[in-house]
Scaffold this motif. Sequence first.
Motif, PDB file in Angstrom:
ATOM      1  N   VAL A   1      -5.918   6.848  -2.131  1.00 54.84           N
ATOM      2  CA  VAL A   1      -4.749   5.648  -1.799  1.00 54.84           C
ATOM      3  C   VAL A   1      -3.327   5.645  -1.374  1.00 54.84           C
ATOM      4  CG1 VAL A   1      -3.864   2.639  -2.610  1.00 54.84           C
ATOM      5  CG2 VAL A   1      -5.921   3.689  -2.620  1.00 54.84           C
ATOM      6  N   ILE A   2      -1.983   5.498  -0.661  1.00 51.47           N
ATOM      7  CA  ILE A   2      -1.613   5.868  -0.206  1.00 51.47           C
ATOM      8  C   ILE A   2      -0.431   4.107  -0.363  1.00 51.47           C
ATOM      9  CG2 ILE A   2       0.568   6.629   1.233  1.00 51.47           C
ATOM     10  CD1 ILE A   2      -1.697   8.545   0.686  1.00 51.47           C
ATOM     11  N   VAL A   3       1.047   4.338  -0.930  1.00 48.68           N
ATOM     12  CA  VAL A   3       1.742   3.513  -1.242  1.00 48.68           C
ATOM     13  C   VAL A   3       2.870   3.346  -0.371  1.00 48.68           C
ATOM     14  CG1 VAL A   3       2.735   1.699  -2.828  1.00 48.68           C
ATOM     15  CG2 VAL A   3       0.816   2.130  -3.483  1.00 48.68           C
TER      16      VAL A   3
ATOM     17  N   ARG B   1      -3.574   7.927  -6.003  1.00 49.57           N
ATOM     18  CA  ARG B   1      -2.830   7.232  -5.381  1.00 49.57           C
ATOM     19  C   ARG B   1      -1.494   8.428  -5.161  1.00 49.57           C
ATOM     20  NH1 ARG B   1      -1.866   5.461 -10.454  1.00 49.57           N
ATOM     21  NH2 ARG B   1      -3.258   7.447 -10.964  1.00 49.57           N
ATOM     22  N   ALA B   2      -0.816   7.848  -3.815  1.00 53.01           N
ATOM     23  CA  ALA B   2       0.451   8.685  -3.622  1.00 53.01           C
ATOM     24  C   ALA B   2       1.327   7.409  -2.889  1.00 53.01           C
ATOM     25  CB  ALA B   2       0.478   9.673  -2.368  1.00 53.01           C
ATOM     26  N   ALA B   3       2.740   7.906  -3.388  1.00 52.39           N
ATOM     27  CA  ALA B   3       3.938   7.191  -2.769  1.00 52.39           C
ATOM     28  C   ALA B   3       4.720   8.491  -1.554  1.00 52.39           C
ATOM     29  CB  ALA B   3       4.833   6.740  -3.453  1.00 52.39           C
ATOM     30  N   LEU B   4       4.590   6.911  -0.488  1.00 53.32           N
ATOM     31  CA  LEU B   4       5.191   8.271   0.736  1.00 53.32           C
ATOM     32  C   LEU B   4       6.581   7.019   1.430  1.00 53.32           C
ATOM     33  CD1 LEU B   4       5.084  10.297   3.211  1.00 53.32           C
ATOM     34  CD2 LEU B   4       3.665   7.758   4.295  1.00 53.32           C
ATOM     35  N   LEU B   5       7.286   7.893   1.221  1.00 55.47           N
ATOM     36  CA  LEU B   5       8.817   6.791   1.405  1.00 55.47           C
ATOM     37  C   LEU B   5       7.862   6.564   2.817  1.00 55.47           C
ATOM     38  CD1 LEU B   5      11.942   9.231   0.447  1.00 55.47           C
ATOM     39  CD2 LEU B   5      10.402   6.714  -0.270  1.00 55.47           C
ATOM     40  N   GLY B   6       8.944   5.353   3.610  1.00 55.69           N
ATOM     41  CA  GLY B   6       8.775   4.864   4.474  1.00 55.69           C
ATOM     42  C   GLY B   6       9.450   4.782   5.807  1.00 55.69           C
TER      43      GLY B   6
ATOM     44  N   ALA C   1      -2.416  18.773  -3.786  1.00 56.74           N
ATOM     45  CA  ALA C   1      -2.210  17.251  -4.863  1.00 56.74           C
ATOM     46  C   ALA C   1      -3.410  17.150  -5.581  1.00 56.74           C
ATOM     47  CB  ALA C   1      -1.505  16.182  -4.378  1.00 56.74           C
ATOM     48  N   ALA C   2      -4.818  17.315  -4.938  1.00 56.33           N
ATOM     49  CA  ALA C   2      -6.620  17.390  -6.111  1.00 56.33           C
ATOM     50  C   ALA C   2      -6.724  18.125  -7.483  1.00 56.33           C
ATOM     51  CB  ALA C   2      -7.143  17.396  -5.299  1.00 56.33           C
ATOM     52  N   GLY C   3      -5.759  18.926  -6.736  1.00 62.38           N
ATOM     53  CA  GLY C   3      -5.449  19.716  -7.667  1.00 62.38           C
ATOM     54  C   GLY C   3      -4.902  19.893  -9.588  1.00 62.38           C
ATOM     55  N   VAL C   4      -4.140  19.060  -9.002  1.00 62.67           N
ATOM     56  CA  VAL C   4      -2.506  18.525 -10.166  1.00 62.67           C
ATOM     57  C   VAL C   4      -2.478  17.768 -10.148  1.00 62.67           C
ATOM     58  CG1 VAL C   4      -0.920  20.541  -9.195  1.00 62.67           C
ATOM     59  CG2 VAL C   4      -0.800  18.239  -8.421  1.00 62.67           C
ATOM     60  N   GLU C   5      -2.078  17.073 -11.563  1.00 58.59           N
ATOM     61  CA  GLU C   5      -1.954  15.831 -12.260  1.00 58.59           C
ATOM     62  C   GLU C   5      -1.133  14.695 -11.633  1.00 58.59           C
ATOM     63  OE1 GLU C   5      -1.522  14.417 -16.227  1.00 58.59           O
ATOM     64  OE2 GLU C   5      -3.449  15.377 -17.105  1.00 58.59           O
ATOM     65  N   ARG C   6       0.296  15.149 -11.028  1.00 63.08           N
ATOM     66  CA  ARG C   6       1.101  14.645 -10.901  1.00 63.08           C
ATOM     67  C   ARG C   6       1.567  15.769  -9.667  1.00 63.08           C
ATOM     68  NH1 ARG C   6       3.094  10.036 -13.199  1.00 63.08           N
ATOM     69  NH2 ARG C   6       1.857  10.538 -15.475  1.00 63.08           N
ATOM     70  N   GLY C   7       1.898  15.263  -8.466  1.00 60.70           N
ATOM     71  CA  GLY C   7       2.317  16.159  -7.221  1.00 60.70           C
ATOM     72  C   GLY C   7       3.583  15.474  -6.369  1.00 60.70           C
TER      73      GLY C   7
ATOM     74  N   LEU D   1       6.964  12.274  -0.773  1.00 59.34           N
ATOM     75  CA  LEU D   1       5.810  12.131  -1.302  1.00 59.34           C
ATOM     76  C   LEU D   1       6.347  12.284  -2.684  1.00 59.34           C
ATOM     77  CD1 LEU D   1       2.676  10.886  -0.019  1.00 59.34           C
ATOM     78  CD2 LEU D   1       2.556  13.487  -0.495  1.00 59.34           C
ATOM     79  N   VAL D   2       4.981  11.690  -3.771  1.00 60.26           N
ATOM     80  CA  VAL D   2       5.071  11.529  -5.717  1.00 60.26           C
ATOM     81  C   VAL D   2       3.230  11.066  -5.164  1.00 60.26           C
ATOM     82  CG1 VAL D   2       5.165  10.596  -7.266  1.00 60.26           C
ATOM     83  CG2 VAL D   2       6.845  11.990  -5.652  1.00 60.26           C
ATOM     84  N   THR D   3       1.869  12.164  -5.979  1.00 52.45           N
ATOM     85  CA  THR D   3       0.814  11.923  -6.107  1.00 52.45           C
ATOM     86  C   THR D   3       0.592  11.748  -7.695  1.00 52.45           C
ATOM     87  OG1 THR D   3       0.312  14.519  -6.162  1.00 52.45           O
ATOM     88  CG2 THR D   3       0.503  13.136  -3.689  1.00 52.45           C
ATOM     89  N   ALA D   4      -0.433  11.394  -7.522  1.00 47.69           N
ATOM     90  CA  ALA D   4      -1.316  11.522  -9.393  1.00 47.69           C
ATOM     91  C   ALA D   4      -2.298  11.369  -9.197  1.00 47.69           C
ATOM     92  CB  ALA D   4      -0.603   9.665  -9.603  1.00 47.69           C
ATOM     93  N   ARG D   5      -3.317  11.651  -9.561  1.00 50.33           N
ATOM     94  CA  ARG D   5      -4.743  12.052  -9.541  1.00 50.33           C
ATOM     95  C   ARG D   5      -5.207  10.454 -10.309  1.00 50.33           C
ATOM     96  NH1 ARG D   5      -6.310  17.785 -11.971  1.00 50.33           N
ATOM     97  NH2 ARG D   5      -5.785  17.083 -13.676  1.00 50.33           N
ATOM     98  N   ALA D   6      -6.720  10.196  -9.889  1.00 51.46           N
ATOM     99  CA  ALA D   6      -6.923   9.184 -10.621  1.00 51.46           C
ATOM    100  C   ALA D   6      -6.944   9.408 -12.014  1.00 51.46           C
ATOM    101  CB  ALA D   6      -8.480   8.983 -10.119  1.00 51.46           C
ATOM    102  N   GLY D   7      -6.787   8.041 -12.319  1.00 52.54           N
ATOM    103  CA  GLY D   7      -7.228   7.825 -14.238  1.00 52.54           C
ATOM    104  C   GLY D   7      -5.336   8.341 -15.078  1.00 52.54           C
ATOM    105  N   VAL D   8      -4.371   8.738 -13.924  1.00 54.32           N
ATOM    106  CA  VAL D   8      -3.567   9.120 -14.461  1.00 54.32           C
ATOM    107  C   VAL D   8      -2.124   7.726 -14.473  1.00 54.32           C
ATOM    108  CG1 VAL D   8      -1.002  11.138 -14.226  1.00 54.32           C
ATOM    109  CG2 VAL D   8      -3.779  11.730 -13.929  1.00 54.32           C
ATOM    110  N   PRO D   9      -1.285   7.759 -14.696  1.00 53.39           N
ATOM    111  CA  PRO D   9      -0.641   6.434 -14.929  1.00 53.39           C
ATOM    112  C   PRO D   9       0.767   7.165 -13.697  1.00 53.39           C
ATOM    113  CG  PRO D   9      -0.897   6.696 -17.396  1.00 53.39           C
ATOM    114  CD  PRO D   9      -1.539   7.976 -16.513  1.00 53.39           C
ATOM    115  N   TRP D  10       0.575   5.890 -12.926  1.00 57.46           N
ATOM    116  CA  TRP D  10       1.882   6.008 -12.380  1.00 57.46           C
ATOM    117  C   TRP D  10       3.017   6.027 -12.952  1.00 57.46           C
ATOM    118  CZ3 TRP D  10       2.150   7.668  -7.779  1.00 57.46           C
ATOM    119  CH2 TRP D  10       3.167   8.093  -7.204  1.00 57.46           C
ATOM    120  N   ARG D  11       4.345   7.127 -12.570  1.00 54.86           N
ATOM    121  CA  ARG D  11       5.534   7.093 -12.697  1.00 54.86           C
ATOM    122  C   ARG D  11       6.541   7.805 -11.695  1.00 54.86           C
ATOM    123  NH1 ARG D  11       6.619  10.888 -17.818  1.00 54.86           N
ATOM    124  NH2 ARG D  11       8.541  10.186 -17.236  1.00 54.86           N
TER     125      ARG D  11
END
Length: 205
Positions: A8-10, A101-106, A123-129, A141-151
């Motif tokens: 999911v990309i925000v 999930r990932a946040a992508l600047l627009g 990014a699939a291989g790290v908790e956050r990228g 771009l900033v990423t978080a694996r499933a289950g990892v709280p977003w920051r």
Amino acid sequence: MPEASAWVIVVPVKATTRGKSRLAVDGFDRVALARAIALDTVAAAASCPLVSQVIVVTDEATLPLHAADIPGLRFVPEGEARGLNAAIAVGMEAAGERMPRAALLGDVPALRGEDLAVALRGAAGVERGVVADAEGTGSTLVTARAGVPWRSAFGEGSFAAHRAMGCAALEVPSESTLRRDVDTADQLRDAAAIGLGPRTAAMLG
């Protein structure tokens, strides 16, 4: 079809009357140009084979109409959120933590879906990228694996801030279209040299 580990990309998009205040290009309407840049970014994200949904966080009322030809979009109002990271957090709350999930600047109008896929596979291989921008100081771009709280800590010097938060620097080639965000006319010229998305390219002729 999306791959098994679909993301999911925000994408936060400021109302075009407020967005891209530093982007002054002679002979072009800043509002229309900012909208074209955002739509090309969103369309590229939606075209990525690893992406199952793009959540656009915006209070721009006309954006869904302009984006009607882009599949897989969900629009979430920014509401009372103040600032980029707060707007992203609204999108992440809507996304939940069940999927990566990932946040992508627009503002990445030269982005190609395959370049985003390269970053997401890493990014699939790290908790956050995090992916650095072309200058190496910001983040696109900033990423978080499933289950990892977003920051997130987008803003001036955000690449260092994201690294300090524990984000791994994702191995993305220096020439990747994902790294060329656009805030100024000079950066827009650099993006044009790479190859702009169709809406921005049509505007600039």
